[in-house]
Design a protein around this motif. Sequence first.
Motif, short mmCIF file in Angstrom:
data_model
loop_
_atom_site.label_atom_id
_atom_site.label_comp_id
_atom_site.label_asym_id
_atom_site.label_seq_id
_atom_site.Cartn_x
_atom_site.Cartn_y
_atom_site.Cartn_z
N ARG A 14 0.62 -1.30 -0.05
CA ARG A 14 -0.26 0.07 0.15
C ARG A 14 0.95 1.21 -0.02
O ARG A 14 0.43 2.37 -0.74
CB ARG A 14 -0.87 0.20 1.17
N GLU A 17 2.52 1.68 -3.41
CA GLU A 17 1.38 1.91 -4.32
C GLU A 17 0.82 3.41 -4.22
O GLU A 17 0.71 4.13 -5.20
CB GLU A 17 0.18 1.03 -4.25
N ALA A 18 1.07 3.85 -2.88
CA ALA A 18 0.72 5.46 -2.77
C ALA A 18 1.81 6.27 -3.40
O ALA A 18 1.56 7.39 -4.00
CB ALA A 18 0.51 5.65 -1.19
N VAL A 20 4.04 5.42 -5.87
CA VAL A 20 3.94 5.43 -7.36
C VAL A 20 2.59 6.30 -7.71
O VAL A 20 2.86 7.03 -8.74
CB VAL A 20 3.76 4.01 -7.76
N ALA A 21 1.68 6.26 -7.16
CA ALA A 21 0.67 7.07 -7.49
C ALA A 21 0.93 8.73 -7.40
O ALA A 21 0.63 9.42 -8.53
CB ALA A 21 -0.64 6.83 -6.58
N GLY A 22 1.62 8.96 -6.48
CA GLY A 22 2.13 10.19 -6.32
C GLY A 22 3.42 10.67 -7.19
O GLY A 22 3.73 11.80 -7.63
N ALA A 24 5.10 8.48 -9.86
CA ALA A 24 5.42 8.05 -11.12
C ALA A 24 5.36 9.02 -12.40
O ALA A 24 5.94 8.97 -13.32
CB ALA A 24 4.59 6.90 -11.44
N GLY A 25 4.16 10.04 -12.31
CA GLY A 25 4.00 10.95 -13.35
C GLY A 25 5.17 11.97 -13.62
O GLY A 25 5.68 12.07 -14.58
#
Length: 167
Positions: A14, A17-18, A20-22, A24-25
Amino acid sequence: MRDRQASREARRAREFEAFVAGAAGRLLHAATLLTAEAPDDNPRARRLLTPALAHTYARWDRLHGEDPYDCARQYLATRFAREAWHHYGGFAQSRPHPRSPLAELAPRERLILVLRMYEGVAEEQTAALLGLPVERVHSICDRAAATVLHPTRTPVPGAAGAKAVPS
């Protein structure tokens, strides 16, 4: 015991994933700038980003307060430098996409400019990461910024011999 380990693994997944969500872009954008590809067509940048994220995930439990973004960015930068060295015989010119804002720069110039200007990494840290003197990083960054701010102009085909039509 197994419940604690499963809980720890789920928490780790988790957290990652958090992250990467913040992140990766922004990391993908940095990789796209490095590879000088078009933003909507960047397979080399994606191939740089994937192992950087995998490396960060593998080190996740050993970061101990270290910034995971910094870890991923360092891996991305060193992998780009290594690939540029192996594929282009050093930091020779690769074939950038003409729509890239950094198309006129050599790979080393792109790397230093992206780290310094886009990522905000200090000259000393950039120099240490690349194994260069601080003064060299400074001069390469200045030259690269000047090239981006004042690109060479290519003549428009047919414009040299065109005559003005009287009105």
